[in-house]
Design an enzyme around this catalytic site. Structure first.
Site, mmCIF file in Angstrom:
data_model
loop_
_atom_site.group_PDB
_atom_site.id
_atom_site.type_symbol
_atom_site.label_atom_id
_atom_site.label_comp_id
_atom_site.label_asym_id
_atom_site.label_seq_id
_atom_site.Cartn_x
_atom_site.Cartn_y
_atom_site.Cartn_z
ATOM 1 N N PRO A 1 -18.082 95.736 80.807
ATOM 2 C CA PRO A 1 -18.548 94.988 81.975
ATOM 3 C C PRO A 1 -18.321 95.695 83.304
ATOM 4 C CG PRO A 1 -16.525 94.048 81.112
ATOM 5 C CD PRO A 1 -16.997 95.056 80.110
ATOM 6 N N ASN A 2 -19.270 95.548 84.201
ATOM 7 C CA ASN A 2 -19.225 96.066 85.574
ATOM 8 C C ASN A 2 -19.404 97.577 85.663
ATOM 9 O OD1 ASN A 2 -18.745 93.588 87.119
ATOM 10 N ND2 ASN A 2 -16.812 93.497 86.031
ATOM 11 N N ARG B 1 -19.127 100.916 93.182
ATOM 12 C CA ARG B 1 -17.997 99.999 93.077
ATOM 13 C C ARG B 1 -16.676 100.735 93.246
ATOM 14 N NH1 ARG B 1 -15.897 98.617 87.070
ATOM 15 N NH2 ARG B 1 -14.142 97.290 87.612
ATOM 16 N N TYR C 1 -12.843 104.514 90.965
ATOM 17 C CA TYR C 1 -13.702 104.881 89.843
ATOM 18 C C TYR C 1 -14.585 106.102 90.097
ATOM 19 C CZ TYR C 1 -12.279 100.312 88.144
ATOM 20 O OH TYR C 1 -11.532 99.241 87.722
ATOM 21 N N ASN D 1 -15.584 102.203 76.366
ATOM 22 C CA ASN D 1 -14.812 101.897 77.560
ATOM 23 C C ASN D 1 -14.899 100.386 77.727
ATOM 24 O OD1 ASN D 1 -13.781 101.362 80.042
ATOM 25 N ND2 ASN D 1 -14.834 103.031 81.098
ATOM 26 N N ALA E 1 -12.817 95.596 81.707
ATOM 27 C CA ALA E 1 -11.977 94.406 81.847
ATOM 28 C C ALA E 1 -11.611 93.774 80.511
ATOM 29 C CB ALA E 1 -12.692 93.368 82.715
ATOM 30 N N GLU F 1 -11.020 104.972 72.519
ATOM 31 C CA GLU F 1 -11.002 104.156 73.739
ATOM 32 C C GLU F 1 -10.900 105.070 74.952
ATOM 33 O OE1 GLU F 1 -7.504 101.759 73.756
ATOM 34 O OE2 GLU F 1 -7.889 100.892 75.730
ATOM 35 N N HIS G 1 -10.969 105.433 79.399
ATOM 36 C CA HIS G 1 -10.896 104.783 80.707
ATOM 37 C C HIS G 1 -11.080 105.807 81.803
ATOM 38 C CE1 HIS G 1 -9.523 101.000 79.011
ATOM 39 N NE2 HIS G 1 -8.721 101.687 78.239
ATOM 40 N N ARG H 1 -1.993 101.229 87.341
ATOM 41 C CA ARG H 1 -2.637 100.111 88.027
ATOM 42 C C ARG H 1 -1.862 98.795 87.878
ATOM 43 N NH1 ARG H 1 -8.819 100.172 87.269
ATOM 44 N NH2 ARG H 1 -8.561 98.872 89.118
#
Lengths: 148, 148, 148, 148, 148, 148, 148, 148, 148, 148, 148, 148
Positions: free
Chosen positions: L9-10, L17, L22, L72, L75, L96, L98, L105
């Protein structure tokens, strides 16, 4: 008397997925057993499955014609307050079922957000959990009718 | 096929104790229902009750002739590692039952020390929990026999 | 008016056990003082002691003829859900007393499982805690009688 | 023998405030009962109330002429290290009292910062808590005199 | 250069209070030493004490003419966000001092709410903590002046 | 209809204090806006400020003639059970307001002891929070009047 | 009178490392200041640095001829029980110093394993922390001599 | 010199119970080895077993004629404050032994309530743990005699 | 049969360090006793000591010719995953010993990182712990030889 | 000026769902009030509702033409990092509103994942929360325009 | 362009140690692969190994001529603040690599103290983790050069 | 060999963003790089993106023709047990990735529910994380083929 049965996410893969934990019966075989038992108990059932949290919320909101819900929320058991709120909102008794004994699994699977708003929980008997769950749902619905 | 049914502490007071939570049926009425269902299912049952943790350990240790145990450990559910160890030691499948939905009660009643070593758990259906538990026990015992 | 007084585990050793914490009075001396005060207040008392959790549960279950219970659950204060459930089950007001101030001791002694179901708690005044506890029990029993 | 009695914040509203929890007796009625009991026990008492943490610290610091303190710290029970330090500093035995059984209330009311430096605690008997607290204070003060 | 020195609650009892922890010097003797050192360092000091949290907030708010604050918040170290906010609001460097080594004491005394907004902390050297704190305050104030 | 508005500790410094967080408006400017809005809404308001926890408890206890309270408890939001108890005791609806969004700040500022006894909370809109809080208070007071 | 000064790991990089936190003074400049102050106070000092936990343990064990230790344990502050035990073992007073205010930094830097066995702690004044630490060490050593 | 040896709950099943963890030696075989070692060391031993918490408390209370206790509290290791208090009450050195290495097992088996009041603990060597425990007990008893 | 004995950090100071906790025997006296017992049991031992975590890791890595390790990891018991990993890597049984009863000491000393990979643990018998540890090591090594 | 208003899951059932908590107004009645207030304030609004987390993420991503968002995330308040990330990604101020006072409800409803990225929060005023939220959104949007 | 590669404690035993977790490749085989990849990418590498925390701190401090560090801190990943501080101090990008997927292992191996100061982390691909780590390091170093 | 790449998502907003976290590359640019690298490595890839948890579960369930998945989860990394279960159910190795270093974070982003069922994790290298993830996926798929 109509009972709604909801299978949560990934249960469409039953029989092929981690059979050591979830057993080798497919979702179709379980549904057949449920239909058989429903006939035996003289009740009507509808069976639905979804991998989407929002769709399950929709299903529950539209369940007004059912006397009880038997739900295996699977992964959403532990993360969905939305499903919990939907159950509370429609005010129909829900019986929570699990194939595996969730109390023997990872920490995060031992806490159910659904249990506190469910009528009761059946956990750990494999496909038999659904049969016991359906019996429990019918028993609750009958008790309610008698109370009226 | 013989099944052992164990009532834990304070259950001898059923029907007089906090009826809002535990219902108004006495332990004798529940036992009658259990005997009726046993006959229907074609199994033999023995029913015992004790308020003493050590006595329940003894009962389980001496259960070698039974095919399964249905146990409502009541207060000891949350504190007795000794009962847990006894269940593991005799290696007979145990079905844990509770009258009330323990997941809706005080924090300390939501965690069962017995559940991780039980075959499964039925919780929240009042006296019906015992009936479902007996069905589950018979189903497990049959499955084992077939597996042999 | 009859009041039941229960001494929990190890209290039979009072006067010889850790006198720095529990004082040098024996259990007999405390019982004598209790009998004296009971006479002064015009009530009848029965005094019992046991090291067995199950026996204390039995004592409470059989206390129907008493108007109140004064109990020092000692070590079981912190572990016994069975005694807690027994107190709730018989529905007789219980006053919890402790010789030492449990809030000044080890972490695990600072939390009482009994307190949430007791009428109230008296802690830290040595043998005087029993005397205050008996006065409190009589006061509660009188208030109840008046309410009728 | 002089005993100081301190009522903490909001206790001046007793009788009008949350009567379900704190009872319907006003602070004046409690003070009258305390004066009556003081006379019966042959001791002199002074009674003070404040909503200010600093003022209560001041009261305790100026209590050198008293043989014991009976204090209901109310809301400050759970937040005031300053009152705790004042009690330790003046080295006069303090008896902590509560109208309600704090062990049955919100999580944050179940832990007392005062209890570990108090002689003992009486909790849950309504206005009777003050009477038992005064008796305890007199008993401690007498014991100290005898020890001299 | 003017420095404000604030003594928190119960420090007015120094020398008589728990001398095993806080030493036998009175607050007047410490103030004399502080005045001596101030003269030696060529700075002017003002010394205040209060048992009231609100008064200490007021003192800090009115400290605009001072170049630095030396504060022993005592019991309020661990509970007062209001004093913390006052220090941040006036934007004058504050040096936090403690007579005892707070890291050797009860759990709840080991966390300071003031430290994160203080310039630094001196803890554990008895009355010498104040002397080191005053030196630190002068050093910071000088560094600021030079930076201008 | 009279509404009481209470500013907690350090808010008298608004406009000079940490303007990055609290904005550049002084407390007088906010009060002017509040008076303007009160006129517009046809209600009477009284505005008070204190740095002392005990004084705020006193203010609330004496608010019997007001229909609602708008309170920014500032630092006491997170530490004062006494203010919480005062709000419960007087039984007048209280609206909690915060200039900054407390959910974006330090851990210890994210938990409010006041919120569970307040009617509702407005947080994060700067001086506008007070305006919204006053509107909410009027709305609640009107709803109550209608209910009568 | 001889005082041992120990710099912990990574302090040899001072002046080049994260100057925003630790300042721009090199370790040599700090050592020069320490030597100057030692002369002024009439004491002899030895200064050592190591990145190895074991070497620091060795240094402390061989410090029998010193009257006090001033130590900045840096990263080992939060992880070394071995250094803590060494300080306890040699029974020489140790003053813990930190350049930065550890209470304003990451969670894991806010807890010192050394502090509970140190005489006291100075934290947050940059290189001045060492000067204050040396003064504190001399003051403690003198107090001990007088006590003999 | 007489030593008391106590086997806790479920240990009577040794050799048949979870032999992967507890080994295949029966309790009789272990007792024979203990008797052999006792002869070799020239001490007298008494061996008892119980599944009841209260009985073990009684055993310890009646152990006044023994110089030391060797106890394997089994499941009660982690839950029994009553046994802990009994050990403290009789003031006879107790050596705690475990067949399995409790530090490698479930979380709830890693914390011993008995250890803090035992003289020492031997864990993980199978039946050899009892032999080492008996040697430790004799060694402690001898040291005590010599100290007299 | 060769056994390696490792003393961890600060144990070279035994006999001079905190004798109230660790006893008055020096490390040489303990080593002498160990050598005597080794002769009696007919085994060869090597004894090493280090204050450096890395050196102890090296010692363990080079222990291939030994049949078992007896290790008192002292302070590293609670912080060294590297020593833990080394023990796992070489796959030689290790017996963990402690002079003091670690379960009676500071919170952070009650958890051993070594215990879950050790064969077993002996704790609390002073120098006798080493003797029991050596016996345990020989017993384990013999059992392994027999199993071959 | 256009404002987007988003209703989260189960809010379409408002007025029929748990009216004790959420009130008896339907979502249509609330929307009518919002449209009325929008007209009064001279702004344009769009109103959307969804039970699907992913759809709400999509709505927010497509909100580029809006000046502010008023969102009641309902159950997703406490579980959706995806909605949180969407709000951060579009960089449009969001006002979080709740009908009930979330600080008075179940533990898991007291923590909002959205609040730390929202401009502010309004909670507990029933449908009025939406009106206050719209006013807040307009006020923020105006402030931003003025800043340009 | 020079890259420094650091192997932490116990990695010199690779291929012989717990091959089920760490695989059967020796450290020499991994180093050969790294040298091959370095040639392919046109960079120079230096490879070091140590079991000593202090030595690894020294290695990092002396890495000024390298453009990036690839480090497998092994056991020190979870305990070493000193290595973390060294990485921060030298200000050279560090890539953290792990052979096993640390997120699938014991609780204490799931938290890395190094990760928050590393550029990034590669975990779980066996020896391939080093290859990916070297590629990442080269990519970061190139990006930095271009930025200049 | 076919590899499936899933953006959570996003991520469709990448490049616009929070570019500070990012980076400024758009999702199209990253996909182009992935296609280039796929060609270089001689593998076929399919790339998908969704903001809906249920859709991502569906994608994974339909991935039977792929040899590995690079995902990825954004969220949903921290909240989706459903995605975790889907990965386990299809039994295809998942890598996985990121963009940001999740260990630097917010607390709630530091724990991944996916990592324990993923083959491995690459985190913190910006768009390069996808490239390394694709290489890792190819390497795992090759290793599996060889094993056959």
């Amino acid at each position: 008397m109509k009972i709604l049965i909801i299978h949560g996410p990934n249960l469409n893969l039953l029989g092929t997925r981690e059979t050591g934990i979830y057993g080798s019966k497919s979702i179709d075989e379980i549904n057949n057993s449920l239909n058989g038992l429903a006939k035996e108990l003289g009740v009507e059932i509808a069976i639905k499955q979804s991998n989407h949290e929002g769709e399950i919320v929709d299903m529950i909101q539209k369940s007004k014609n059912y006397r009880a819900i038997v739900i295996n929320p699977a992964a959403y058991t532990h993360t969905s307050i939305a499903i919990r709120d939907a159950i509370t909102a429609v005010n129909i008794p829900a019986v929570e079922v699990h194939l595996s004994n969730i109390h023997q699994r990872e920490e995060f699977r031992q806490k159910s957000l659904i249990a506190p708003v469910a009528a009761g929980q059946v956990s750990g008997f494999g496909p038999e959990s659904y049969m016991l769950g359906l019996r429990a749902a019918v028993s609750i619905a009958n008790a309610k009718k008698e109370a009226v």
